[in-house]
Design a protein around this motif. Sequence first.
Motif, short mmCIF file in Angstrom:
data_model
loop_
_atom_site.label_atom_id
_atom_site.label_comp_id
_atom_site.label_asym_id
_atom_site.label_seq_id
_atom_site.Cartn_x
_atom_site.Cartn_y
_atom_site.Cartn_z
N ALA A 1 -1.47 0.13 -0.54
CA ALA A 1 -0.40 -0.75 0.29
C ALA A 1 0.80 -1.09 -0.28
O ALA A 1 1.61 -1.32 -0.20
CB ALA A 1 -1.17 -1.63 1.35
N CYS B 1 1.67 -10.23 5.69
CA CYS B 1 1.11 -9.36 3.90
C CYS B 1 -0.61 -9.37 5.00
O CYS B 1 -1.64 -8.43 3.60
CB CYS B 1 1.11 -10.27 2.93
SG CYS B 1 3.10 -9.99 2.58
N ASN C 1 -6.08 -1.65 -0.58
CA ASN C 1 -4.89 -2.27 -0.88
C ASN C 1 -3.91 -1.96 -2.02
O ASN C 1 -2.43 -2.35 -2.25
CB ASN C 1 -5.10 -4.01 -1.57
CG ASN C 1 -5.98 -4.41 -0.36
OD1 ASN C 1 -5.81 -4.16 0.69
ND2 ASN C 1 -6.79 -5.43 -0.48
N LEU D 1 -2.28 -6.80 5.84
CA LEU D 1 -2.08 -5.80 5.18
C LEU D 1 -3.24 -5.92 4.48
O LEU D 1 -4.29 -4.94 3.98
CB LEU D 1 -1.36 -5.37 4.54
CG LEU D 1 0.31 -5.34 5.06
CD1 LEU D 1 1.43 -5.41 4.21
CD2 LEU D 1 -0.34 -3.63 5.34
#
Length: 341
Positions: free
Chosen positions: A19, A276, A16, A279
């Motif tokens: 990302a 999102c 994360n 992700l």
Amino acid sequence: MTARAGAMPGRRAARNTLALAAVVLLVALLCALSVAIGTRDVGWDDIAAALAGRAETIGQAASAARLPRTALAFLAGAALGLSGALLQGVTRNPLADPGILGINMGAALAVVVGVAWFSITSAQAYIWAAILGAGLTAVFVYVIGSLGRGGATPLKLALAGAATSVAFASLVIAVVLPRGDIAGGIQSWQVGGVGGATFVRLAPVLPFLATGFAISLLWARKLNALALGDDLAAGLGENVARTRAIAGLGAILLCGATTAVCGPIGFVGLVVPHFCRLLVGTDHRWLLPFSALAGAGLLLASDILGRILARPGELDVGIVTAFVGAPFFIWIVRRQRLREL
């Protein structure tokens, strides 16, 4: 097994973080492109000079004029993406979005009534009218969507919001039609756009957006508890009603203030949180900041695309996001198989 389970959160956090860094870089690139692209394209030297406060050439002047527009697109996109994630968390409804639930149109109606009937002109009056309209509409749609068997199901809330949005749009037309002196400005504002932004115009909305952002990020853990269900959240010590009310207030501040300065822009709050979640998952401690950044990126990209497609004119971002969001909305409805009425 224990060591492997303990390593999973660490790997997820690392993924994360990577990302997040990628999204930050992408948004920074979009900000630069937003300043560079327009009727007259400018170079990086002109952008650097504009950031330094110089506007000695035409290119530097063009860059300086686009800086507040870029800032507004960034802030408005972040606010709309974040408010969508908040509303989806508060209602546990995958279709929750300020546009689909009619909140943006409620804010717009309040502003139009204020302009037409009470002659409001100040930025503060616009903002307070929009926030009041957004709040009243949110309560109204939730009450209507909660009637009948099953309570506030996703489809009932979406239908109540869509019906409210259409009704309020008709009321906006009814209020504006007899007022030829304000009709042109209201119609242009109602499309939703970031053109004509200035830092003076942007300043009054900053405290409201800052408050909304702060509430959103502070309430991330509480939204995680709500995702477990009301009974379990209450068992964990959460005051469910207060958590919903304060998180809803954050969403209303964000979308109300944004509507006051940009007009009603739809679908950003729907598309961005779903993207999102792909992700970073459903943890709101990651989902909320990602939604803010991705919302900013989507609105910046839409504004850039609108300038490219309609050169030498431009398409307002509200039109571009509608082209993106409408098919996505249909896909979400089909995917969720929402049958209850």
